[in-house]
Design an enzyme around this catalytic site. Structure first.
Site, PDB file in Angstrom:
ATOM      1  N   HIS A 138       0.909  -1.058  -0.021  1.00  0.00           N
ATOM      2  CA  HIS A 138      -0.065  -0.065  -0.092  1.00  0.00           C
ATOM      3  C   HIS A 138       0.804   1.366   0.130  1.00  0.00           C
ATOM      4  CE1 HIS A 138       0.565  -0.190   4.711  1.00  0.00           C
ATOM      5  NE2 HIS A 138       0.307   1.207   4.283  1.00  0.00           N
ATOM      6  N   ASP A 168       0.221  -7.404   1.137  1.00  0.00           N
ATOM      7  CA  ASP A 168       0.548  -6.092   1.474  1.00  0.00           C
ATOM      8  C   ASP A 168       2.389  -6.198   1.496  1.00  0.00           C
ATOM      9  OD1 ASP A 168       0.200  -3.471   1.896  1.00  0.00           O
ATOM     10  OD2 ASP A 168       0.241  -3.498   4.218  1.00  0.00           O
ATOM     11  N   SER A 241       4.938   2.328   8.260  1.00  0.00           N
ATOM     12  CA  SER A 241       4.352   1.332   7.288  1.00  0.00           C
ATOM     13  C   SER A 241       5.792   0.838   6.418  1.00  0.00           C
ATOM     14  CB  SER A 241       3.531   1.781   6.127  1.00  0.00           C
ATOM     15  OG  SER A 241       2.267   2.114   6.727  1.00  0.00           O
ATOM     16  N   LEU A 296      -7.390 -23.181  -1.579  1.00  0.00           N
ATOM     17  CA  LEU A 296      -7.990 -24.533  -1.285  1.00  0.00           C
ATOM     18  C   LEU A 296      -9.254 -24.600  -1.369  1.00  0.00           C
ATOM     19  CD1 LEU A 296      -7.488 -27.241   0.378  1.00  0.00           C
ATOM     20  CD2 LEU A 296      -7.678 -26.003   2.411  1.00  0.00           C
TER      21      LEU A 296
END
Length: 496
Positions: A138, A168, A241, A296
């Site tokens: 991001h 991310d 971040s 899955l």
């Protein structure tokens, strides 16, 4: 851009003996077997330690932590769902989007849009001496230019090799050599209560160090079921971040990614992406430019004590399958609703949150050995994971389920139009609930799909099944598009 992501309370066939032996060994390895009673074991020795000295970690590995500046443009539309630089799940709406919406309402325009400049500051860390840098996806989502600055004030224009929004994680490349690097640790060895250290650029304040402890592991968040986050109380804020989370030995065990916040700033809960998951994404991006994750094809839920009693499990453990999508790897492998997954490729699945990591790190086409408890029996299945681009996203019609006065439910068969709307071939429509069922979370309009993972096609069949049950029972209930098991106690029936 540069803001911390945040969320608001927004087989081949095996002989029977060999199969059971392998399953038993796996279950023992996962800790599923009963352990000795606490009274028979000696009390643990608890060491009393002071606060670690983090100065050596900062001195040695701090130079490998980088500051990232990004610039670019972002397209805003009146009805855009992406608020761009706003924190994920934040209460405030993008002001540009509000302006466009009012413009559209006032002048009757359609498709109003605007390109706006974006810029931001964030963090990252160098993982190879030739210039590979890890950060958050991001952070660079709308960037056309990425600048990386080291602690020695050198600056580089970084190339974005690729990013993976699902986890991310993003990978940058610097044209340099002999760069300082971090040491990589093992999140699996991390324990709740351990000291951790974060380095980053909160609010643009370069090379800021904060400390805390691991407050939880394998934490799944409301809008993210792929990443089993490491939860800490280390102070993380916008600008942190993509920065590293170190253990007390100076090893990176996570990438700081999200915070829980109502204010936009740190409120005591921070979340980091496990570094082993991030490196799995890194290897794919370096090799191909993108990352793929195996699918899955199941929905799972936690096993609480009531469900463990209903499924006759010694204790609450594993990931309970509440839905199996048709034509997926799970369906082709023979997994069923009501199965409890307790192991994958020899790794313990003690809670439903343990499952996403091993599936997310696996590639499409990879075969996984899954240890399952079904009707009290230990079995193993082999599933070949699918590519998400070819996997079918929607669930098909599912077996239906029972209902009766023993449960405090008023039910009836589904009408054809209701079967089509709910994508259910069978089932019982719940028209009324008594207080016990209401407390369990069952509501009128829900559809009863199964009892102890046994499909039922009529009220009479449900009564017959319930007559054989004592104690508690697990009901598979569909509410809207979601299916979940609900545990309820059986009431003694005095007559029909």
């Amino acid at each position: 851009m540069g803001h911390m992501k945040a969320f608001a309370p927004s087989l081949p066939h095996l002989a029977r003996t060999a199969l059971l032996a392998l399953a038993s060994a796996s279950l023992l390895a996962t800790g599923y077997a009963q352990t000795a009673s606490p009274s028979s074991a000696p009390p643990p020795t608890i060491r009393t330690l002071g606060t670690p000295d983090f100065t050596q970690i900062v001195q040695r590995y701090g130079p490998a932590v980088v500051n990232i500046s990004v610039s670019g443009t972002r397209l805003i539309t009146a009805d855009s769902k992406d608020s761009g630089t706003n924190a994920k799940g934040a209460d405030s709406e993008d002001p540009t989007q509000l302006f466009l919406r009012k413009f559209q309402e006032q002048f009757g325009a359609t498709g109003a849009s605007m390109q706006i400049p974006v810029s931001g500051r964030a963090s990252g860390f160098i993982v190879s001496a030739d210039g590979l840098v890890l950060t958050n996806a991001h952070v660079i989502a709308h960037a056309s230019e990425v600048t990386v600055k080291l602690t020695d004030r050198r600056e580089f224009k970084a190339k974005v090799l690729g990013s993976d929004a699902k986890t991310d994680v993003a990978v940058l490349k610097l044209e340099a050599s002999n760069l300082p690097t971090v040491a990589i640790g093992k999140p699996a060895d991390l324990s709740v209560g351990e000291w951790v250290l974060a380095i980053g650029s909160p609010f643009g304040l370069d090379n800021t160090v904060t400390t805390g402890v691991v407050s939880a592991k394998s934490r799944t968040l409301p809008d993210d079921y792929t990443v089993p986050f490491i939860q800490t109380d280390a102070a993380i804020n916008p600008g942190n971040s993509g920065g590293p989370l170190f253990n007390a030995r100076g090893e990176v065990i996570g990438i700081n990614s999200q915070i829980y916040t109502r204010s936009g700033g740190y409120q005591g809960l921070s979340f980091a992406i496990p570094i082993d998951l991030a490196q799995s994404v890194q290897r794919q991006i370096v090799a191909t430019g993108h990352a793929s994750h195996g699918v899955l094809g199941v929905s799972v839920q936690e096993v609480n004590q009531a469900l463990a009693d209903a499924f006759k499990l010694p204790r609450p453990v594993g990931a309970l399958i509440s839905d199996v999508r048709t034509d997926t790897a799970a369906a082709k492998a023979g997994l069923q609703i009501g199965d409890v997954i307790v192991g994958i490729d020899g790794h313990a699945i003690l809670a439903s949150s343990d499952l996403p990591l091993w599936v997310a790190m696996a590639l499409p086409g990879q075969q996984m050995q899954i240890d399952v408890l079904r009707n009290g029996r230990a079995i193993q299945v082999l599933a070949t994971l699918e590519d998400p681009s070819t996997a079918k996203p929607a669930a098909d019609a599912r077996p239906n389920v029972p209902v009766l006065p023993q449960l405090g439910l008023a039910v009836r068969p589904l009408l054809p139009v209701e079967q089509r709307a709910a994508e259910a071939r069978h089932g019982l429509m719940i028209e009324g609930v008594q207080p016990e069922a209401d407390k369990a979370g069952i509501a009128p309009g829900d559809i009863l799909l199964a009892i102890n993972h046994m499909p039922v096609t009529s009220v009479e069949q449900a009564r017959a099944l319930l007559a054989q049950v004592k104690g508690s029972v697990a009901l598979l209930v569909q509410h809207g598009g979601e299916k979940n098991f609900v545990a309820m106690g059986i009431k003694t029936e005095t007559g029909h």
